[in-house]
Each structure stands twice: as structure tokens, then as C-alpha cells.
Design an enzyme around this catalytic site. Structure first.
Site, PDB file in Angstrom:
ATOM      1  N   ASP A  13      18.359 -15.058 -11.515  1.00  0.00           N
ATOM      2  CA  ASP A  13      19.110 -15.063 -12.778  1.00  0.00           C
ATOM      3  C   ASP A  13      19.340 -16.467 -13.307  1.00  0.00           C
ATOM      4  O   ASP A  13      20.286 -16.712 -14.062  1.00  0.00           O
ATOM      5  CB  ASP A  13      20.465 -14.339 -12.617  1.00  0.00           C
ATOM      6  CG  ASP A  13      20.344 -12.951 -12.046  1.00  0.00           C
ATOM      7  OD1 ASP A  13      19.547 -12.171 -12.585  1.00  0.00           O
ATOM      8  OD2 ASP A  13      21.018 -12.647 -11.044  1.00  0.00           O
ATOM      9  N   LYS A  16      14.619 -18.036 -15.747  1.00  0.00           N
ATOM     10  CA  LYS A  16      13.174 -18.269 -15.645  1.00  0.00           C
ATOM     11  C   LYS A  16      12.441 -17.779 -16.879  1.00  0.00           C
ATOM     12  O   LYS A  16      11.446 -18.374 -17.300  1.00  0.00           O
ATOM     13  CB  LYS A  16      12.623 -17.581 -14.398  1.00  0.00           C
ATOM     14  CG  LYS A  16      13.128 -18.159 -13.091  1.00  0.00           C
ATOM     15  CD  LYS A  16      12.481 -17.529 -11.887  1.00  0.00           C
ATOM     16  CE  LYS A  16      12.901 -16.079 -11.697  1.00  0.00           C
ATOM     17  NZ  LYS A  16      14.312 -15.926 -11.341  1.00  0.00           N
ATOM     18  N   GLY A  40      15.457  -8.964 -13.837  1.00  0.00           N
ATOM     19  CA  GLY A  40      15.067  -9.031 -15.235  1.00  0.00           C
ATOM     20  C   GLY A  40      15.202 -10.408 -15.830  1.00  0.00           C
ATOM     21  O   GLY A  40      15.854 -11.291 -15.276  1.00  0.00           O
ATOM     22  N   HIS A  41      14.539 -10.583 -16.956  1.00  0.00           N
ATOM     23  CA  HIS A  41      14.653 -11.803 -17.761  1.00  0.00           C
ATOM     24  C   HIS A  41      15.231 -11.410 -19.113  1.00  0.00           C
ATOM     25  O   HIS A  41      14.851 -10.387 -19.682  1.00  0.00           O
ATOM     26  CB  HIS A  41      13.284 -12.447 -18.007  1.00  0.00           C
ATOM     27  CG  HIS A  41      12.553 -12.823 -16.758  1.00  0.00           C
ATOM     28  ND1 HIS A  41      13.143 -13.504 -15.723  1.00  0.00           N
ATOM     29  CD2 HIS A  41      11.265 -12.640 -16.390  1.00  0.00           C
ATOM     30  CE1 HIS A  41      12.247 -13.720 -14.771  1.00  0.00           C
ATOM     31  NE2 HIS A  41      11.102 -13.194 -15.146  1.00  0.00           N
ATOM     32  N   GLN A 223      12.948 -12.901  -8.861  1.00  0.00           N
ATOM     33  CA  GLN A 223      14.008 -13.263  -7.922  1.00  0.00           C
ATOM     34  C   GLN A 223      14.056 -14.787  -7.724  1.00  0.00           C
ATOM     35  O   GLN A 223      13.918 -15.501  -8.688  1.00  0.00           O
ATOM     36  CB  GLN A 223      13.855 -12.523  -6.582  1.00  0.00           C
ATOM     37  CG  GLN A 223      14.135 -11.034  -6.661  1.00  0.00           C
ATOM     38  CD  GLN A 223      12.928 -10.261  -7.148  1.00  0.00           C
ATOM     39  OE1 GLN A 223      11.806 -10.498  -6.737  1.00  0.00           O
ATOM     40  NE2 GLN A 223      13.153  -9.322  -8.039  1.00  0.00           N
TER      41      GLN A 223
END
Length: 428
Positions: A13, A16, A40-41, A223
Site C-alpha cells: 500500500d 506503487k 490493489g492500486h 504486496q
């Protein structure tokens, strides 16, 4: 410099997706090389916000070919939900390519993930329950289902039969659940075969050919370092290789083609799920960080655990990954504090540790040794050069850089796509 790896430095988190998007206009390919839809992004483009879980964030950049590598586990239902949602918002999804060797998450993987986690009781790991771990376990046990198996019904049925022969015993006799039939799994998987077929190919060959042509390939890790199956806070980790080494194994591209390793690190620290977290805050400071940074999971919506910046973790990640550049995100969240604590070392039963303890028990009992740095009150979201930052913000960044063991090349000063300071170009 065609091969660029992007990895998280902490527990995920870190932002990225934003870093990948920053590179997007000069990138030809973006590869997701590990994980699945368990993280998630969030990418902000203008007034639009996109939450991606399985897809590489490069899919949002025109001209970029997004790739799901062989190291990823794919939930087909989630894949097409995301693709349909993006297409409905006018995003071109036609270039997506998926490795024929990527493994497929099935209904029985998701079921086992949830019941096994509940079975652990107080020893729960904090899994998202999306079937990631059981799918990787089947991969290692050589009883997994790969994307290419969707195109041969006979092979697919044999593999599902072999998997369920064992798993139904667990579900029925241990977890008191109903058994799962071969037909329901095969029917579900085959329902996606025709639509996914044009996307599936030898992605390793495509990527190596692209690198030979001098095109820029970005390898995007899911991750982060401290969740890596080998190098993270085991067993409170993910089930894949989230470090830079995973970019090679998860894509089919040799390590000698990886020219730059970019680590993404927050100006403070967060994590989701169980496990040790030396700088974790349980007070008003923690609430302030969580609300200011909107620290809730993109995929799960779970409230993230928050704490101060941990310099030993960044040094560890720099060493493990061979990080050449750091992207420091969410510096703006710290605006308004009179002083900002930073963990510079750990205390473990009276002994000072300058580096992350190799013994997991020591790390679990570590308490942070904090050093206070002067804060700032000026709004920094409009800063576009390092000199635009208040002196105390500059000093904070420079102190983190000195402690990290590598340079801080990009600084995030807000959630927007253009709210960054570039000190060193990531593509040169």
C-alpha cells in the site's frame, strides 16, 4: 535502460500504482509478476480515481501493453469484472496479455482460504480470503490449473478431479462443508475460455523480444518486501515472491535484463493483517495518520495499521532488492505536526539492533528507538521541485535518504497524478 522493477519497501500500500503511472508515458510494457487480486492500486488521473486489484496499473496508460506474468494467480471472475468496468469508462483493454503459465484461482481455492483461516483461530494470518494461498500451494504441489488448461477440456477435467479428490475430504470431514463437484468447477472455468483465449500467450517471449528492441519494460510487484514469502515477516506474509528477484521468476525475463530497481516507501509505515509491526501506533497519532492518509485497503476496505517511518526496514529492503532509487510517497500527510518521530533502531530486551533482527521472535518483541525531526505547517501539495519544500520537509527527506542506503529520487506530495517532485529521473 529498458528493464525497471518497482517493488514495495514496507508491507504494501505504498503507492506503487502511482509510481508505475508516473513512468507510463515513457513505458512500452507494464508487467505484474506476482500475487493476485489480494492487493490493489489506486491511481488518480485528473478527477478520475481507478481502483485496480488484479490488472497492472499500466493498463491506464495509452500506448502501454499490460502483461499478467506467469508468477500471478488469476481469478477469472475478477479479471473480467475489472476489464468490463474499465471498458465502460472508456479505457482501451485490447492490449492485455496473460501468460499461458499463470495459475487460475477456482471456487475451491477461495472456499479453502476462508475456512482454513477461521480454523486457525487466534493464530490467523490475516488473509484476504480470495484463494491466493491455496492456489500457490497447489502450484507448488504440482496440482494447479494454468491458463492454458482452459483450452483443453479433457486436461482441465483431469486436473480438477485430481485436486478435488483430496480437497473434498478436507472440506467434508474436517471443515464440515459440502463437497464441490468436478462439473461445477469445469463448467465455471470453461465459461471464460473463449473470451480469455486471445489474451493468453507466451508472455516471456514477448517481453524478451521487447527488451531486445530496447523498449522500456516496467515490472510491477504486488504486496511488498516485508510480505515476501522468503524475506518477509513469516508466517505473516503473502504466498509469492514480492521482491525484485520475483520479477525474473514471475515473468520469464533473466535478472541481467533488470537495470533499475525502484523501491516505493511511505513517509510513515502501514500494514494490513496480523504480524509484528514495531512502530505501530494505537493512540491519537495513529488515528491522525490513518485519516490524513486515507489508510483503508483498496481491495478489502480494511482499516490499515499505522506507525512512524521505520529506517531499518527501508535499509533491509534496499539490501534485499538491490534498490537503486526510492520513491517516497505521502509526504504531505505529515504536514502540520510540530515534530515527526522516526524509528532509527530497535530495542529488544535491552539490546540495541541497528538492523532488522534475523530472529522472528526478536522482531516480534522489538520496540522502536525513535528520533524526533522538526515538522512543518506549510501546504506542500503545490511543490514541484525539492527547493519548493519547506526547509524542515527537505531536512526530513534528506535524513531518511541518509538512513536508507540509497537515493530518494521521487517525492509524492499529494494524491494526484502530477503531485510529485522528481529529483532524479527514473528512466534515463
Amino acid at each position: 535502460m529498458p528493464g525497471i522493477v518497482i517493488v514495495g519497501v514496507q508491507w504494501g500500500d505504498e503507492g506503487k500504482g502511482k509510481a508505475t503511472d508516473l513512468l507510463g508515458e515513457r513505458t512500452d510494457w507494464v508487467v505484474k509478476f506476482n500475487g493476485g487480486n489480494n492487493a490493489g492500486h489506486t491511481v488518480v488521473i485528473g478527477d478520475e480515481k481507478y481502483a485496480l486489484h488484479l490488472l497492472p496499473s499500466g493498463i491506464l496508460s495509452p500506448g502501454v501493453t499490460p502483461v499478467i506474468g506467469n508468477g500471478v494467480v488469476v481469478d477469472l471472475e475478477v479479471l473480467f469484472q475489472e476489464l468490463d468496468a474499465l471498458e465502460a469508462r472508456g479505457i482501451d483493454i485490447s492490449k492485455l496479455r496473460i501468460s499461458a503459465n499463470a495459475h487460475v484461482i477456482t471456487h475451491y481455492h477461495r472456499t479453502l482460504d476462508k475456512v482454513q483461516e477461521r480454523f486457525l483461530g487466534k493464530r490467523q494470518i490475516g488473509t484476504t480470503g480470495r484463494g491466493i494461498g491455496p492456489t500457490y500451494a497447489d502450484k507448488i504441489n504440482r496440482m494447479g490449473i494454468r491458463m492454458q488448461d482452459l483450452f483443453d477440456e479433457s486436461i482441465l477435467r483431469q486436473k480438477v478431479e485430481g485436486a478435488l479428490e483430496q480437497k473434498n475430504h478436507l472440506l467434508v470431514k474436517v471443515f464440515n462443508r459440502r463437497d464441490i463437484t468436478v462439473d461445477e468447477i469445469v463448467e465455471d472455468l470453461l465459461s471464460y475460455a473463449d473470451r480469455v483465449r486471445p489474451m493468453v500467450c507466451d508472455t516471456g517471449l514477448l517481453l524478451n523480444d521487447a527488451l531486445e528492441r530496447g523498449e522500456v519494460v516496467v515490472f510491477e510487484g504486488g504486496q511488498a518486501t516485508m510480505l515476501d514469502i522468503d524475506h518477509g515477516t513469516y508466517p505473516f506474509v503473502t504466498s509469492s515472491s514480492a521482491t525484485a528477484g520475483g520479477a525474473s521468476t514471475g515473468s520469464g525475463v533473466g535478472p541481467n535484463r533488470l537495470d533499475r530497481i525502484v523501491g516505493i516507501v511511505k513517509a510513515y509505515t502501514t500494514r494490513v493483517g496480523a504480524g509484528p509491526f514495531p512502530t505501530e501506533l494505537f493512540d491519537a497519532d495513529g488515528d491522525w495518520l490513518r485519516e490524513g492518509g486515507h489508510e483503508y485497503g483498496t481491495t478489502t476496505g480494511r482499516e490499515r495499521r499505522v506507525g512512524w517511518y521505520d529506517a531499518p526496514i527501508t535499509r533491509y529492503a534496499t539490501r534485499i532488492n538491490g534498490i537503486t532509487d526510492l520513491v517516497l510517497t505521502k509526504l504531505d500527510v505529515l504536514t502540520g505536526r510540530p515534530t515527526i518521530p522516526v524509528c532509527v533502531a530497535y530495542d529488544v530486551n535491552g539490546e540495541r539492533f541497528e538492523e532488522v533482527p534475523v530472529n522472528q521472535s526478536d522482531f516480534h518483541h522489538a520496540t522502536p528507538i525513535l528520533e524526533e525531526f522538526p515538522g512543518w505547517t506549510e501546504d506542500i501539495t503545490g511543490a514541484r521541485t525539492f527547493d519548493d519544500l519547506p526547509k524542515n520537509a527537505q531536512d526530513y527527506v534528506l535524513a531518511l535518504e541518509e538512513m536508507s542506503g540509497t537515493r530518494i529520487s521521487v517525492i509524492g506530495v499529494g494524491p494526484g497524478r502530477d503531485e510529485v517532485i522528481v529529483r532524479h529521473d527514473l528512466v534515463d
